[in-house]
Write a protein that holds these residues in place. Structure first.
Motif, mmCIF file in Angstrom:
data_model
loop_
_atom_site.group_PDB
_atom_site.id
_atom_site.type_symbol
_atom_site.label_atom_id
_atom_site.label_comp_id
_atom_site.label_asym_id
_atom_site.label_seq_id
_atom_site.Cartn_x
_atom_site.Cartn_y
_atom_site.Cartn_z
ATOM 1 N N TYR A 150 0.898 -1.277 -0.069
ATOM 2 C CA TYR A 150 0.124 -0.005 0.053
ATOM 3 C C TYR A 150 0.992 1.330 -0.177
ATOM 4 N N TYR A 151 0.457 2.341 -0.645
ATOM 5 C CA TYR A 151 0.955 3.547 -0.457
ATOM 6 C C TYR A 151 0.316 4.710 -0.051
ATOM 7 N N LYS A 152 0.608 5.462 0.681
ATOM 8 C CA LYS A 152 -0.053 6.582 1.315
ATOM 9 C C LYS A 152 0.475 7.937 1.044
ATOM 10 N N GLU A 153 1.768 8.070 1.285
ATOM 11 C CA GLU A 153 2.201 9.499 1.012
ATOM 12 C C GLU A 153 3.811 9.197 1.012
ATOM 13 N N ALA A 154 4.452 10.277 0.248
ATOM 14 C CA ALA A 154 5.895 10.352 -0.377
ATOM 15 C C ALA A 154 6.994 10.494 0.620
ATOM 16 N N HIS A 155 6.360 11.414 1.672
ATOM 17 C CA HIS A 155 7.641 11.985 2.701
ATOM 18 C C HIS A 155 8.575 11.015 3.250
ATOM 19 N N GLN A 156 8.178 9.875 3.482
ATOM 20 C CA GLN A 156 9.179 9.064 4.254
ATOM 21 C C GLN A 156 10.067 8.574 3.199
ATOM 22 N N TYR A 157 9.891 8.469 1.802
ATOM 23 C CA TYR A 157 10.798 8.120 1.068
ATOM 24 C C TYR A 157 11.761 9.013 0.259
ATOM 25 N N ALA A 158 11.721 10.053 0.584
ATOM 26 C CA ALA A 158 12.591 11.272 0.451
ATOM 27 C C ALA A 158 14.192 10.839 0.542
ATOM 28 N N LEU A 159 14.879 10.911 -0.404
ATOM 29 C CA LEU A 159 16.468 10.594 -0.325
ATOM 30 C C LEU A 159 16.630 9.041 -0.206
ATOM 31 N N GLN A 160 15.820 8.168 -0.393
ATOM 32 C CA GLN A 160 15.872 6.975 -0.357
ATOM 33 C C GLN A 160 15.718 6.207 -1.608
ATOM 34 N N ASP A 161 16.552 4.981 -2.033
ATOM 35 C CA ASP A 161 16.250 4.129 -2.927
ATOM 36 C C ASP A 161 14.947 3.330 -3.012
ATOM 37 N N VAL A 162 13.785 3.885 -3.810
ATOM 38 C CA VAL A 162 12.743 3.273 -3.729
ATOM 39 C C VAL A 162 12.403 2.200 -5.027
ATOM 40 N N LEU A 163 11.864 1.069 -5.006
ATOM 41 C CA LEU A 163 11.521 0.445 -5.928
ATOM 42 C C LEU A 163 9.915 0.264 -6.008
ATOM 43 N N VAL A 164 9.463 0.705 -7.176
ATOM 44 C CA VAL A 164 7.792 0.647 -7.088
ATOM 45 C C VAL A 164 7.577 -0.554 -8.401
ATOM 46 N N VAL A 165 6.800 -1.427 -7.847
ATOM 47 C CA VAL A 165 6.503 -2.752 -8.807
ATOM 48 C C VAL A 165 5.059 -2.342 -9.205
ATOM 49 N N GLY A 166 4.853 -2.389 -10.375
ATOM 50 C CA GLY A 166 3.632 -2.315 -11.188
ATOM 51 C C GLY A 166 3.594 -1.126 -12.295
ATOM 52 N N ALA A 167 2.556 -1.037 -13.130
ATOM 53 C CA ALA A 167 2.414 0.078 -13.963
ATOM 54 C C ALA A 167 0.957 0.599 -14.006
ATOM 55 N N SER A 168 0.230 0.528 -12.853
ATOM 56 C CA SER A 168 -1.091 0.717 -12.864
ATOM 57 C C SER A 168 -1.237 2.188 -12.338
ATOM 58 N N ASN A 169 -2.573 2.848 -12.408
ATOM 59 C CA ASN A 169 -2.665 4.147 -11.833
ATOM 60 C C ASN A 169 -1.814 4.308 -10.417
ATOM 61 N N SER A 170 -1.966 3.379 -9.549
ATOM 62 C CA SER A 170 -1.436 3.414 -8.202
ATOM 63 C C SER A 170 0.064 3.678 -8.098
ATOM 64 N N ALA A 171 0.619 2.578 -8.999
ATOM 65 C CA ALA A 171 1.935 2.505 -9.140
ATOM 66 C C ALA A 171 2.693 3.962 -9.807
ATOM 67 N N VAL A 172 2.029 4.189 -10.902
ATOM 68 C CA VAL A 172 2.529 5.741 -11.631
ATOM 69 C C VAL A 172 2.367 6.551 -10.396
ATOM 70 N N ASP A 173 1.280 6.951 -9.913
ATOM 71 C CA ASP A 173 0.953 8.080 -9.062
ATOM 72 C C ASP A 173 2.137 8.058 -8.041
ATOM 73 N N ALA A 174 2.427 6.721 -7.369
ATOM 74 C CA ALA A 174 3.463 6.777 -6.451
ATOM 75 C C ALA A 174 5.080 7.107 -6.953
ATOM 76 N N ALA A 175 5.181 6.453 -7.990
ATOM 77 C CA ALA A 175 6.521 6.563 -8.433
ATOM 78 C C ALA A 175 6.665 8.023 -8.918
ATOM 79 N N LEU A 176 5.632 8.906 -9.474
ATOM 80 C CA LEU A 176 5.746 10.222 -9.802
ATOM 81 C C LEU A 176 5.886 11.289 -8.400
ATOM 82 N N GLU A 177 4.840 10.888 -7.439
ATOM 83 C CA GLU A 177 5.011 11.822 -6.217
ATOM 84 C C GLU A 177 6.387 11.344 -5.326
ATOM 85 N N ILE A 178 6.775 10.314 -5.345
ATOM 86 C CA ILE A 178 8.008 9.978 -4.539
ATOM 87 C C ILE A 178 9.448 10.716 -5.467
#
Length: 325
Positions: A150-178
């Motif tokens: 689950y993805y809630k918000e981006a702040h905790q992922y700042a300055l981190q190496d984050v892997l987002v799995v998927g290419a749906s709306n939720s995955a794309v929104d998370a990738a862009l916001e992070i």
């Protein structure tokens, strides 16, 4: 009528469950919604900054106006709308109570057992959605604390190496916001491109970020193993190991098939697992047990959503009017 005895029990307190309750109240039927989480639990678990694909009028239930600041409302506006609909109409709802089983009795009604009580009803409506059971990756390391579905918000992922799995709306929104909040984002996509169903105003954005190199993307790829500080990816060019702090696996979610099957509802004998129901009345193969909303689509969770399943509540109510209540 005895305590915990109802004409109709509605399992699931999402928008469609609320719509079903409104139809029951208008007709004077004795009903209750039983919801395992908070009101509209699935919407509550959406990302905080999520904007709906649908416009506000298409998310309205029972012709109650939904006013939003923009044509496409955000998560908070939707929560406010469905909360106001519920409280203003004084709907009967039990929150934070999990339905464990639905049993058809020899007399024709139902016994519903929860983690808090036992209920009886003449009829049951299942509108449980699909957002509570994530599709698992089934790879070593998926149980690490750094992995979430689950993805809630981006702040905790700042300055981190984050892997987002998927290419749906939720995955794309998370990738862009992070990425916009300073995270170093890599996407792993099973297919060869970003999903065609991604919101039309977002899809060009993610494609451009990938093409310019701001967001790294592996297409036709899968995660092979998740480690404490790395992730091993299987790509068309072989395995790659990349640095990693967090994995956000947004690979989709499933309805509660166990609850349906234990209730006697038949599922299609293929990978779709579509439950049986009459499209005109929404009654399942179990007499007196109705299905409403996203749960009707089985694994095809993109088939039904709020705007095209609102009608299910009226179809059920119209059929119930022909029954003995």
């Amino acid at each position: 009528m005895k305590e915990n005895q109802f004409d109709i029990i509605i399992v699931g307190g999402g928008p469609i469950g609320i719509a079903c309750a409104l139809e029951c109240k208008k007709r004077g039927w004795n009903y209750v919604i039983i919801e395992k989480g908070t009101l509209t639990n699935s919407l509550f678990n959406y990302p905080k900054n999520m904007t709906f694909f649908s416009t506000s009028e298409k998310l309205e239930i029972d012709e109650i106006p939904f006013i939003s600041n923009n044509p496409k409302p955000n998560r908070d506006e939707a929560l406010e709308y469905y909360r106001r609909v519920t409280t203003s109409n004084q709907l009967n709802i039990h929150l934070f109570e999990t339905v464990l089983g639905i049993e058809k009795t020899t007399a024709g009604g139902f016994i519903i057992k929860t983690d808090k009580s036992t209920y009886s009803s003449k009829y049951t409506i299942v509108s449980t959605g699909f957002y509570d059971i994530p599709k698992m990756l089934d790879v070593p390391g998926e149980n690490l604390n750094k992995v979430t579905h689950y993805y809630k918000e981006a702040h905790q992922y700042a300055l981190q190496d984050v892997l987002v799995v998927g290419a749906s709306n939720s995955a794309v929104d998370a990738a862009l916001e992070i990425w916009r909040k300073g995270g170093r984002v890599t996407m792993v996509v099973r297919g060869e491109s970003i999903g065609e169903r991604v919101k039309y105003w977002v899809r060009p954005d993610i494609i451009n970020r990938i093409e310019e190199g701001s967001i790294k993307a592996y297409f036709n790829a899968n995660i092979k193993e998740i480690k404490d500080r790395e992730v091993v990816i299987a790509t068309k060019n072989g395995e790659e190991t990349i640095p990693n702090d967090f994995v956000i696996a947004l690979t989709g979610y499933l309805p509660n098939f166990k609850l349906l099957e234990s209730s006697g509802v038949k599922l299609s004998k293929d990978e779709k697992n579509i439950p049986y129901y009459d499209s005109e009345t929404m009654v399942s193969n179990v007499e007196g047990l109705y299905l409403a909303g996203v749960v009707c689509g089985g694994n095809e969770t993109h088939k039904w959503f709020i705007e095209n399943s609102r009608i299910h509540a009226k179809r059920i109510a119209e059929h119930l009017e022909t029954q003995s209540l």
